[in-house]
Every structure is written in C-alpha cells, then in structure tokens.
Enzyme design. Structure first.
Site, PDB file in Angstrom:
ATOM      1  N   LEU A   1      29.742 -51.654  -2.322  1.00  0.00           N
ATOM      2  CA  LEU A   1      29.689 -50.495  -1.421  1.00  0.00           C
ATOM      3  C   LEU A   1      29.216 -50.925  -0.040  1.00  0.00           C
ATOM      4  O   LEU A   1      28.134 -51.479   0.112  1.00  0.00           O
ATOM      5  CB  LEU A   1      28.740 -49.429  -1.982  1.00  0.00           C
ATOM      6  CG  LEU A   1      29.067 -48.902  -3.382  1.00  0.00           C
ATOM      7  CD1 LEU A   1      28.146 -47.727  -3.713  1.00  0.00           C
ATOM      8  CD2 LEU A   1      30.525 -48.499  -3.498  1.00  0.00           C
ATOM      9  N   ALA A   2      30.055 -50.663   0.956  1.00  0.00           N
ATOM     10  CA  ALA A   2      29.712 -51.061   2.323  1.00  0.00           C
ATOM     11  C   ALA A   2      30.265 -50.056   3.326  1.00  0.00           C
ATOM     12  O   ALA A   2      30.717 -50.420   4.402  1.00  0.00           O
ATOM     13  CB  ALA A   2      30.260 -52.455   2.605  1.00  0.00           C
TER      14      ALA A   2
ATOM     15  N   ARG B   1      19.569 -47.405  11.079  1.00  0.00           N
ATOM     16  CA  ARG B   1      18.237 -47.935  11.394  1.00  0.00           C
ATOM     17  C   ARG B   1      18.268 -49.347  11.997  1.00  0.00           C
ATOM     18  O   ARG B   1      17.280 -49.817  12.542  1.00  0.00           O
ATOM     19  CB  ARG B   1      17.348 -47.925  10.137  1.00  0.00           C
ATOM     20  CG  ARG B   1      16.749 -46.558   9.880  1.00  0.00           C
ATOM     21  CD  ARG B   1      16.000 -46.519   8.561  1.00  0.00           C
ATOM     22  NE  ARG B   1      16.910 -46.531   7.427  1.00  0.00           N
ATOM     23  CZ  ARG B   1      16.538 -46.803   6.173  1.00  0.00           C
ATOM     24  NH1 ARG B   1      15.284 -47.110   5.907  1.00  0.00           N
ATOM     25  NH2 ARG B   1      17.413 -46.761   5.205  1.00  0.00           N
TER      26      ARG B   1
ATOM     27  N   TYR C   1      25.634 -53.329  -3.682  1.00  0.00           N
ATOM     28  CA  TYR C   1      25.662 -52.886  -2.290  1.00  0.00           C
ATOM     29  C   TYR C   1      25.902 -54.086  -1.381  1.00  0.00           C
ATOM     30  O   TYR C   1      25.482 -55.198  -1.687  1.00  0.00           O
ATOM     31  CB  TYR C   1      24.328 -52.231  -1.896  1.00  0.00           C
ATOM     32  CG  TYR C   1      23.947 -50.992  -2.682  1.00  0.00           C
ATOM     33  CD1 TYR C   1      24.883 -50.288  -3.418  1.00  0.00           C
ATOM     34  CD2 TYR C   1      22.642 -50.534  -2.640  1.00  0.00           C
ATOM     35  CE1 TYR C   1      24.518 -49.151  -4.119  1.00  0.00           C
ATOM     36  CE2 TYR C   1      22.265 -49.394  -3.340  1.00  0.00           C
ATOM     37  CZ  TYR C   1      23.205 -48.701  -4.084  1.00  0.00           C
ATOM     38  OH  TYR C   1      22.839 -47.591  -4.760  1.00  0.00           O
ATOM     39  N   GLY C   2      26.502 -53.808  -0.249  1.00  0.00           N
ATOM     40  CA  GLY C   2      26.834 -54.887   0.680  1.00  0.00           C
ATOM     41  C   GLY C   2      25.685 -55.392   1.526  1.00  0.00           C
ATOM     42  O   GLY C   2      25.859 -56.305   2.332  1.00  0.00           O
TER      43      GLY C   2
HETATM   44  C1  UD1 Z   1      20.514 -45.596  -3.647  1.00  0.00           C
HETATM   45  C2  UD1 Z   1      20.347 -45.072  -5.064  1.00  0.00           C
HETATM   46  C3  UD1 Z   1      18.884 -45.176  -5.454  1.00  0.00           C
HETATM   47  C4  UD1 Z   1      18.422 -46.610  -5.328  1.00  0.00           C
HETATM   48  C5  UD1 Z   1      18.698 -47.131  -3.938  1.00  0.00           C
HETATM   49  C6  UD1 Z   1      18.434 -48.613  -3.886  1.00  0.00           C
HETATM   50  C7  UD1 Z   1      21.991 -43.315  -5.421  1.00  0.00           C
HETATM   51  C8  UD1 Z   1      22.246 -41.873  -5.425  1.00  0.00           C
HETATM   52  N1  UD1 Z   1      20.768 -43.693  -5.091  1.00  0.00           N
HETATM   53  O1  UD1 Z   1      19.810 -44.725  -2.780  1.00  0.00           O
HETATM   54  O2  UD1 Z   1      18.689 -44.736  -6.792  1.00  0.00           O
HETATM   55  O3  UD1 Z   1      17.043 -46.709  -5.624  1.00  0.00           O
HETATM   56  O4  UD1 Z   1      20.073 -46.936  -3.580  1.00  0.00           O
HETATM   57  O5  UD1 Z   1      18.570 -49.082  -2.597  1.00  0.00           O
HETATM   58  O6  UD1 Z   1      22.882 -44.090  -5.708  1.00  0.00           O
HETATM   59  N2  UD1 Z   1      27.332 -45.964   0.396  1.00  0.00           N
HETATM   60  C9  UD1 Z   1      28.690 -45.830   0.585  1.00  0.00           C
HETATM   61  N3  UD1 Z   1      29.243 -44.589   0.623  1.00  0.00           N
HETATM   62  C10 UD1 Z   1      28.484 -43.471   0.492  1.00  0.00           C
HETATM   63  C11 UD1 Z   1      27.098 -43.616   0.318  1.00  0.00           C
HETATM   64  C12 UD1 Z   1      26.561 -44.870   0.255  1.00  0.00           C
HETATM   65  O7  UD1 Z   1      29.415 -46.824   0.703  1.00  0.00           O
HETATM   66  O8  UD1 Z   1      29.060 -42.385   0.540  1.00  0.00           O
HETATM   67  C13 UD1 Z   1      26.750 -47.301   0.348  1.00  0.00           C
HETATM   68  C14 UD1 Z   1      25.820 -47.576   1.511  1.00  0.00           C
HETATM   69  O9  UD1 Z   1      26.516 -48.220   2.563  1.00  0.00           O
HETATM   70  C15 UD1 Z   1      24.780 -48.470   0.887  1.00  0.00           C
HETATM   71  C16 UD1 Z   1      24.753 -48.078  -0.576  1.00  0.00           C
HETATM   72  O10 UD1 Z   1      25.950 -47.398  -0.806  1.00  0.00           O
HETATM   73  O11 UD1 Z   1      25.153 -49.840   0.956  1.00  0.00           O
HETATM   74  C17 UD1 Z   1      23.553 -47.206  -0.916  1.00  0.00           C
HETATM   75  O12 UD1 Z   1      23.584 -46.024  -0.182  1.00  0.00           O
HETATM   76  P1  UD1 Z   1      22.266 -45.360   0.371  1.00  0.00           P
HETATM   77  O13 UD1 Z   1      22.627 -44.109   1.051  1.00  0.00           O
HETATM   78  O14 UD1 Z   1      21.461 -46.342   1.115  1.00  0.00           O
HETATM   79  O15 UD1 Z   1      21.522 -44.986  -1.010  1.00  0.00           O
HETATM   80  P2  UD1 Z   1      19.990 -44.677  -1.184  1.00  0.00           P
HETATM   81  O16 UD1 Z   1      19.724 -43.310  -0.755  1.00  0.00           O
HETATM   82  O17 UD1 Z   1      19.181 -45.745  -0.578  1.00  0.00           O
HETATM   83 CA    CA Z   2      19.458 -47.492   0.931  1.00  0.00          CA
END
Ligand code: UD1
Ligand code: CA
Length: 481
Positions: free
Chosen positions: A14-15, A21, A109-110
């Site tokens: 996922l990226a 930030r 995650y990326g």
């Molecule tokens: C997520 C997890 C959380 C975990 C945390 C670890 C979920 C709901 N929550 O939360 O349990 O503890 O990661 O870091 O999964 N991304 C996409 N498309 C989207 C949303 C996100 O590609 O629509 C990617 C983001 O670029 C990122 C990753 O997914 O690389 C995580 O997304 P982020 O919004 O940071 O999740 P957290 O709220 O941190």
């Molecule tokens: Ca995050």
C-alpha cells in the site's frame, strides 16, 4: 537468493497515502535512507519471498510513485486507488484489479523500510502452517498511541483489532499493536472485503476489521509477535526518517564488520545498502560510502571522505577525498583534500595528491599528479609526473578540449596546458611553461623568458619601504665583508 516460501503468494504493497507530515514535494515513499527509497526497501524485502505477484496500490502523486516502483521492480502490477478510503478499500482495489483468488495474500505498507525478508518469511510461513484465514504481525511498543491494538480474550487468543480512535479507555492501555502487516487466505479475503463497513471514527474501510469478521465466521486467526519491533516502524515525518536511517546504517555497518571490514567509528560512518566492501578494508571516521561504491581488499578509506558510485582498488589509500563516479586503481594514493569528479580513472599505483581536482581524466598506472592542480578532459600516460600547480586549461569559453600527456613525461611546476594539446612520451616542460602547441616525444618545452636581473630595483622603485630597507641592509653587510 533464498528459496521462495510459497508457490502462490501475492504481496500487496500500500502506497497510495499522502504523507503530509513529511511536508515535502517528494512523495513519502520516495524519501530515501541508506541510498534507497522507502518503498524500494519494502520491495527488496518482498522480493526475497519469491512472490508470484506483487501489486502496488498507488494514489497520491502516482505520476512520481508509479514510475519509481517500476524502476525498482519492473514486474510489479500498479493499481490506482483514486480516492483514499482506508486500508481495506486499498487492498480491495488491489486484489480485484489483480484478480487474486488463490493462495496467500500478504499486505505491507510502502513506508516501513526496516522490514526484513526474513521476518516476512517467518510470518507468512507461520500463517500458512496454522491454516489461518487472517494473521497479523504484531509488536509490543512503549507508546502505542495511534496504532490499532490487538485485543485478546482471557485465553490469550486474538479476538479483533481496534483502531486507536475507536478504542475504549481500557483498550487504549493495550501495548500490543498492529504493525500493519497482515496475511490472508485469498478466498476469504475476496469474499470478506466487500463486507467491510466504514461506520467508524475515521469513516474509512478498515482492513483490520477482517480479523474480527473471520473469527465471527469461525475461521482461524492469529498474531505473530515480532520482537524486533523497529522493523515495522514507518517514517511519517523527517524525524522518524532520520531515526530509521540511523538504525539501518547501524545494521549495514554491523553486517560489514562481521564480514571482515574495520569500521573505526560507526557513529560517524555512513554506508549505503548497495555498497560493496572486500575483506580487510579499513574505514576511518567521518566517511560516507554512497550509491554503488565498491572498495577492494586492504584499502583504507578516510578519514572524512565521501565517495559516491566510486570504485576503489585493493590496497589503495583514499584520505579526505570527495569523489563521484571515479575509479581509483589498486595500490593508488589519493588525498588529502582531493576532489575526484566523474570520469576520473587513476591507474594502479598512481597518485592524486593534495588540493588536486580531476574530471574526465584518465591517469595511467604509476602516474602522479601530486600537488595543487586541475586535470580536466585529459589523458596522462603511465609513469608520468605532473609538476605542482599545473592547470589543464580545457575550456576556451565556448567548448571543452582534451589534453594528452604521454608516458614517462616530466612536466615542470606551474604549467598551463592550453587544450587541445599533446605532449609526447618522455617529453619534459620547464617551470612556468604555458604549453599552447604539441610537444614531440622526448622534447623539452619552455615558454617562460630567460631570467633577467635588474640590480638595485627595490632601492629605486620601492624607496622608503621595508622592502627597500631590507635590501639596503643586506647590500651594506655584504659590502663590509
Ligand atoms: C494502520 C492500521 C493500524 C496499524 C497502523 C500501523 C488500519 C485501519 N489501521 O493505521 O491498525 O496499527 O496502520 O502503522 O489498517 N493507505 C492507502 N490507501 C488508503 C489508506 C491507506 O494506500 O486508502 C496506505 C497508506 O499510504 C499507508 C498505509 O496504507 O502506507 C497505512 O495507512 P494509514 O492511514 O497510515 O493507517 P493508520 O491509520 O496508521
Ligand atoms: Ca500510519
């Protein structure tokens, strides 16, 4: 290359997220540590699993992220998530575009550059062995704020993941967090993703809800606790980026030290992940070896040296040097205070000394440019010595020209070679010579005029100065003798 864990593994990276930030024009996953982008690190770890498919979900700044991902791993399938509606939505978009319906799906995650292939392999292997529908890679952290928490029942079995924003006060006290890395049985994943709801504090489709869904359906779920929890850390801002960079560097240095490289001061030594070092290399404090730099056996680099994409031969010494795209031959000597620009090739046993700048310069075996010189667009034959303070004047204000100096030539101090010009094998030049034409092999070129002595010049032309007084005193003293 380690053996693949599985025959049917799909990895979804996922990226698509924004990374606000970072406060940067560069997408978060393209920021680099150890000479490699964040997403590049993740893909390198993923590659070690020998996956059948790798899908990368992109969105924000995809015109930059997409091409970079393909450059790092050409076989990746890019899938665009137009709107970021949560991790569950992102995985759904990826899995559906790639038409994944069998085997295991690993989600990463990326932006987690420290993740190792080894940790991923163990995680996936355990997930498969336990025949689970969903596994989560978890970790125990001091400050779990912001993370999803792993909720377990009285028997210690995993029940579900609750996101920080949705958690109760008691749930927020749980120290076991979701790293974000999850593994799924593909059939379950495809069926369950459309059943996710966005009825939560973020209004997003949470991938993490699949854990509870699987349990409710009576399927196996579980968590694998990773002891080395730093591996799962993401770089959300530049402070975290620097911290992860430091951890990565320590890891790289340790690997080289265990392989027989002496690193005198690990705290001031930086080595990119793609650098290659031979046994018994010594690296002195304040040194950065970057890009695709390689250093041969017994060579000594540093102190205070930065080399990017350079090749240092066995037994060479490179002291206080800044170099880029340069080759230093075996047993050669460079520095202190030398600047090696792209296209520099110093032969075996050669020397580039103090305050010498070189560019596009091929300097033969045993040839020396020892002091205070600029060598640009030049070829110097083997065994030749270039006098101190020599300038290879390669630029006439319009175009660059080449200078060739043959083998075993001896050129005087403070020369200027006005390119294009050729100095033959075994030729010589006098001190202060400005070489504007070719010098045949074995010839001596001198362009400075004969020395003229004008007696008493200082007394007449500098009367009343300290210079004139000193001259007068010396003349008086010698007259008295
Ligand atoms: C997520 C997890 C959380 C975990 C945390 C670890 C979920 C709901 N929550 O939360 O349990 O503890 O990661 O870091 O999964 N991304 C996409 N498309 C989207 C949303 C996100 O590609 O629509 C990617 C983001 O670029 C990122 C990753 O997914 O690389 C995580 O997304 P982020 O919004 O940071 O999740 P957290 O709220 O941190
Ligand atoms: Ca995050």
């Amino acid at each position: 290359m380690p053996e693949p864990v599985l025959t049917d593994l799909t990895v979804v990276v996922l990226a698509a997220g924004g990374g606000t930030r970072m406060r940067s024009r560069t997408p978060k996953v393209l920021h680099a540590i150890g000479g490699r982008s964040l997403v590049g690190h993740v893909l390198a770890a993923v590659e070690q699993l020998g996956p059948r498919r790798v899908v990368t979900v992109i969105g924000h700044q995809r015109e930059l992220v997409g091409p970079h991902v393909l450059e790092v791993m050409p076989q990746v399938q890019l899938v665009v998530q137009e709107e970021q509606r949560g991790t569950g939505h992102a995985v759904r978009v990826g899995v559906e575009a790639a038409e994944v319906s069998t085997g295991t799906v690993l989600v990463a995650y990326g932006d987690t550059p420290l993740l190792t292939g080894e940790a991923l392999r163990e995680f996936v292997a355990e997930h498969e062995a336990a025949q689970r529908a969903v596994s989560v890679l978890s970790g125990i952290v001091g400050d779990p704020t912001g993370y999803g928490r792993i909720v377990r029942d009285a028997d210690g079995d995993v029940v579900r993941i609750v996101e920080h924003k949705d958690a109760t006060h008691d749930e927020r006290l749980l120290g076991e967090i979701n790293s974000g890395i999850m593994a799924f049985e593909a059939g379950f994943l495809r069926d369950a993703l459309p059943r996710l709801s966005d009825n939560n504090a973020n209004g997003e489709y949470y991938l993490t809800d699949l854990l509870g869904l699987a349990r409710d359906a009576g399927l196996q779920i579980g968590a694998h606790v990773l002891d080395d929890v730093v591996q799962t850390e993401g770089a959300n801002d530049r402070v975290q980026l620097a911290n992860l960079g430091r951890v990565l560097n320590a890891r790289v240095l340790e690997r080289w030290m265990r392989a027989g490289v002496t690193v005198v001061d690990p705290s001031t030594t930086w080595i990119d992940v793609d650098v290659d070092l031979a046994q018994d290399v010594t690296i002195l404090p304040g040194t950065q070896l970057l890009g695709a730099t390689s250093v041969g056996e017994d060579a000594v680099v540093g102190p205070d040296t930065t080399l990017r994409d350079c090749e240092v031969g066995a037994g060479a010494k490179v002291v206080r040097v800044h170099g880029e795209l340069a080759v230093v031959g075996a047993g050669a000597d460079v520095g202190p205070f030398s600047y090696l620009r792209p296209g520099t090739r110093l032969g075996a046993g050669g020397k580039i000394g103090g305050f010498v700048e070189t560019k596009n310069a091929v300097i033969g075996d045993g040839a020396k440019v020892p002091h205070l010189s600029y060598v640009g667009d030049a070829e110097i034959g083997e065994g030749t010595n270039i006098g101190a303070g020599t300038i290879f004047a390669n630029y006439d204000g319009v175009a660059k020209h080449r200078t060739t100096v043959g083998a075993h030539a001896r050129t005087g101090s403070n020369n200027t070679f006005v390119a294009p010009v050729e100095i033959g094998d075994g030729a010589a030049t006098g001190g202060g010579t400005v070489v504007r034409g070719d010098v045949p092999p074995g010839a001596l070129a001198v362009s400075a005029g004969p020395l003229r002595i004008i007696d008493g010049w200082a007394l007449q032309r500098r009367a009343g100065t300290a210079q004139a007084e000193a001259a007068q005193a010396a003349l008086d003293a010698s007259a008295d003798e």
